[in-house]
Write a protein that holds these residues in place. Sequence first.
Motif, PDB file in Angstrom:
ATOM      1  N   GLU A 101     -28.857 -35.526  40.615  1.00 21.74           N
ATOM      2  CA  GLU A 101     -27.921 -35.166  41.186  1.00 21.74           C
ATOM      3  C   GLU A 101     -27.516 -36.675  42.352  1.00 21.74           C
ATOM      4  O   GLU A 101     -26.646 -36.933  42.773  1.00 21.74           O
ATOM      5  CB  GLU A 101     -27.570 -34.224  42.418  1.00 21.74           C
ATOM      6  CG  GLU A 101     -27.351 -32.611  41.760  1.00 21.74           C
ATOM      7  CD  GLU A 101     -28.763 -32.026  41.656  1.00 21.74           C
ATOM      8  OE1 GLU A 101     -28.788 -31.045  41.484  1.00 21.74           O
ATOM      9  OE2 GLU A 101     -30.076 -32.920  41.915  1.00 21.74           O
TER      10      GLU A 101
ATOM     11  N   ARG B  77     -26.237 -27.346  44.270  1.00 21.96           N
ATOM     12  CA  ARG B  77     -24.963 -26.567  43.479  1.00 21.96           C
ATOM     13  C   ARG B  77     -24.255 -24.958  44.355  1.00 21.96           C
ATOM     14  O   ARG B  77     -23.636 -24.896  43.765  1.00 21.96           O
ATOM     15  CB  ARG B  77     -25.918 -25.470  42.207  1.00 21.96           C
ATOM     16  CG  ARG B  77     -26.494 -26.471  40.847  1.00 21.96           C
ATOM     17  CD  ARG B  77     -26.671 -25.942  39.885  1.00 21.96           C
ATOM     18  NE  ARG B  77     -28.401 -25.170  40.431  1.00 21.96           N
ATOM     19  CZ  ARG B  77     -29.541 -25.172  40.247  1.00 21.96           C
ATOM     20  NH1 ARG B  77     -29.682 -26.799  40.139  1.00 21.96           N
ATOM     21  NH2 ARG B  77     -30.342 -24.692  41.113  1.00 21.96           N
ATOM     22  N   ASP B  78     -24.643 -24.831  44.976  1.00 22.37           N
ATOM     23  CA  ASP B  78     -24.967 -24.104  45.649  1.00 22.37           C
ATOM     24  C   ASP B  78     -23.121 -24.370  46.339  1.00 22.37           C
ATOM     25  O   ASP B  78     -21.816 -23.354  46.795  1.00 22.37           O
ATOM     26  CB  ASP B  78     -25.200 -23.014  47.230  1.00 22.37           C
ATOM     27  CG  ASP B  78     -24.553 -22.125  48.403  1.00 22.37           C
ATOM     28  OD1 ASP B  78     -24.317 -20.522  47.423  1.00 22.37           O
ATOM     29  OD2 ASP B  78     -24.763 -22.482  48.792  1.00 22.37           O
ATOM     30  N   TYR B  79     -23.150 -25.345  47.211  1.00 21.30           N
ATOM     31  CA  TYR B  79     -22.801 -25.554  47.796  1.00 21.30           C
ATOM     32  C   TYR B  79     -20.633 -26.167  46.499  1.00 21.30           C
ATOM     33  O   TYR B  79     -20.180 -25.797  46.791  1.00 21.30           O
ATOM     34  CB  TYR B  79     -23.136 -27.220  48.605  1.00 21.30           C
ATOM     35  CG  TYR B  79     -21.532 -28.598  48.967  1.00 21.30           C
ATOM     36  CD1 TYR B  79     -20.699 -28.214  49.734  1.00 21.30           C
ATOM     37  CD2 TYR B  79     -21.547 -29.724  47.815  1.00 21.30           C
ATOM     38  CE1 TYR B  79     -19.410 -28.776  50.138  1.00 21.30           C
ATOM     39  CE2 TYR B  79     -20.392 -30.764  48.254  1.00 21.30           C
ATOM     40  CZ  TYR B  79     -19.832 -30.067  49.578  1.00 21.30           C
ATOM     41  OH  TYR B  79     -18.210 -30.200  49.945  1.00 21.30           O
ATOM     42  N   GLU B  80     -21.627 -26.897  45.287  1.00 18.19           N
ATOM     43  CA  GLU B  80     -20.545 -27.463  44.119  1.00 18.19           C
ATOM     44  C   GLU B  80     -19.821 -26.113  44.154  1.00 18.19           C
ATOM     45  O   GLU B  80     -18.205 -26.092  44.224  1.00 18.19           O
ATOM     46  CB  GLU B  80     -21.126 -27.775  43.148  1.00 18.19           C
ATOM     47  CG  GLU B  80     -21.619 -28.987  43.013  1.00 18.19           C
ATOM     48  CD  GLU B  80     -21.854 -29.780  42.533  1.00 18.19           C
ATOM     49  OE1 GLU B  80     -22.297 -28.742  41.131  1.00 18.19           O
ATOM     50  OE2 GLU B  80     -22.246 -31.120  42.094  1.00 18.19           O
ATOM     51  N   GLU B  81     -20.092 -24.704  43.903  1.00 21.49           N
ATOM     52  CA  GLU B  81     -19.749 -24.032  43.574  1.00 21.49           C
ATOM     53  C   GLU B  81     -18.880 -23.623  44.776  1.00 21.49           C
ATOM     54  O   GLU B  81     -17.919 -22.458  45.175  1.00 21.49           O
ATOM     55  CB  GLU B  81     -20.582 -22.455  43.508  1.00 21.49           C
ATOM     56  CG  GLU B  81     -21.639 -23.013  42.293  1.00 21.49           C
ATOM     57  CD  GLU B  81     -22.530 -22.106  42.138  1.00 21.49           C
ATOM     58  OE1 GLU B  81     -22.445 -20.667  42.545  1.00 21.49           O
ATOM     59  OE2 GLU B  81     -23.430 -22.013  40.977  1.00 21.49           O
ATOM     60  N   LYS B  82     -19.339 -23.005  45.438  1.00 15.96           N
ATOM     61  CA  LYS B  82     -18.323 -22.544  46.844  1.00 15.96           C
ATOM     62  C   LYS B  82     -17.191 -23.890  47.153  1.00 15.96           C
ATOM     63  O   LYS B  82     -16.239 -22.632  47.162  1.00 15.96           O
ATOM     64  CB  LYS B  82     -18.745 -22.630  48.561  1.00 15.96           C
ATOM     65  CG  LYS B  82     -19.865 -21.497  48.681  1.00 15.96           C
ATOM     66  CD  LYS B  82     -21.092 -21.127  49.947  1.00 15.96           C
ATOM     67  CE  LYS B  82     -21.449 -19.644  49.869  1.00 15.96           C
ATOM     68  NZ  LYS B  82     -22.434 -19.917  49.688  1.00 15.96           N
ATOM     69  N   ASN B  83     -17.409 -24.757  47.035  1.00 16.79           N
ATOM     70  CA  ASN B  83     -16.126 -26.306  47.181  1.00 16.79           C
ATOM     71  C   ASN B  83     -14.549 -24.956  46.349  1.00 16.79           C
ATOM     72  O   ASN B  83     -14.127 -25.757  46.329  1.00 16.79           O
ATOM     73  CB  ASN B  83     -16.913 -27.497  47.096  1.00 16.79           C
ATOM     74  CG  ASN B  83     -16.150 -28.253  47.570  1.00 16.79           C
ATOM     75  OD1 ASN B  83     -15.004 -27.964  49.051  1.00 16.79           O
ATOM     76  ND2 ASN B  83     -16.191 -29.455  47.673  1.00 16.79           N
ATOM     77  N   VAL B  84     -15.693 -25.392  45.122  1.00 18.16           N
ATOM     78  CA  VAL B  84     -15.053 -24.590  43.758  1.00 18.16           C
ATOM     79  C   VAL B  84     -14.038 -23.858  44.262  1.00 18.16           C
ATOM     80  O   VAL B  84     -12.257 -23.604  44.069  1.00 18.16           O
ATOM     81  CB  VAL B  84     -15.237 -24.905  42.236  1.00 18.16           C
ATOM     82  CG1 VAL B  84     -14.523 -24.263  41.622  1.00 18.16           C
ATOM     83  CG2 VAL B  84     -15.756 -26.886  41.950  1.00 18.16           C
ATOM     84  N   ASN B  85     -14.717 -22.742  44.439  1.00 17.93           N
ATOM     85  CA  ASN B  85     -13.932 -20.954  45.231  1.00 17.93           C
ATOM     86  C   ASN B  85     -12.698 -21.645  46.151  1.00 17.93           C
ATOM     87  O   ASN B  85     -11.834 -20.591  46.163  1.00 17.93           O
ATOM     88  CB  ASN B  85     -15.512 -20.163  45.418  1.00 17.93           C
ATOM     89  CG  ASN B  85     -16.166 -19.675  43.988  1.00 17.93           C
ATOM     90  OD1 ASN B  85     -15.383 -19.645  43.148  1.00 17.93           O
ATOM     91  ND2 ASN B  85     -17.232 -19.023  44.455  1.00 17.93           N
ATOM     92  N   GLU B  86     -13.800 -22.579  46.531  1.00 22.44           N
ATOM     93  CA  GLU B  86     -12.530 -22.449  47.744  1.00 22.44           C
ATOM     94  C   GLU B  86     -11.026 -22.875  47.756  1.00 22.44           C
ATOM     95  O   GLU B  86      -9.967 -22.957  48.162  1.00 22.44           O
ATOM     96  CB  GLU B  86     -13.448 -23.010  49.118  1.00 22.44           C
ATOM     97  CG  GLU B  86     -14.359 -22.331  49.930  1.00 22.44           C
ATOM     98  CD  GLU B  86     -14.887 -22.915  50.899  1.00 22.44           C
ATOM     99  OE1 GLU B  86     -14.332 -24.400  51.636  1.00 22.44           O
ATOM    100  OE2 GLU B  86     -15.375 -22.762  51.616  1.00 22.44           O
TER     101      GLU B  86
END
Length: 131
Positions: free
Chosen positions: A27, A120-129
């Motif tokens: 990354e 990855r966790d940050y990316e997933e939370k960002n996409v879901n928000e």
Amino acid sequence: MKKIYVGHCKLSDYENELYNVVKSLDEYGKYEFILPHEVNKEAYNGRDFYKTLDLFIAEVSYKATGLGIELGWAYDDGIPIYYVYKEGTNIGQSLRCLSDKFYSYNDEDSLREMLSLIIRDYEEKNVNEKA
């Protein structure tokens, strides 16, 4: 490009134990990683700097007043905070006031894995928000 700040104690061997691992992440080119003491050992970021961050990853195996101040500013600005620490380290309980995201590691490979997992966790939370 999203900014990821990697905070740590200045008294640790951060260049070998942390910066080299961060630079080896897949990354690394996808984000702007800010390694605060890479260029200037006495680097100091003013209060407004923390408002520009997207993510704060703190290596908290060593206690550090300056890092605690930085974490408080990031928290105050609503920046997501994730902690990494060496397995078996007695970490300060006051950190839990700012975030409940703790990831332990025991060597460079597991640190690399934890950092990738955090991103990855940050990316997933960002996409879901945003959805």
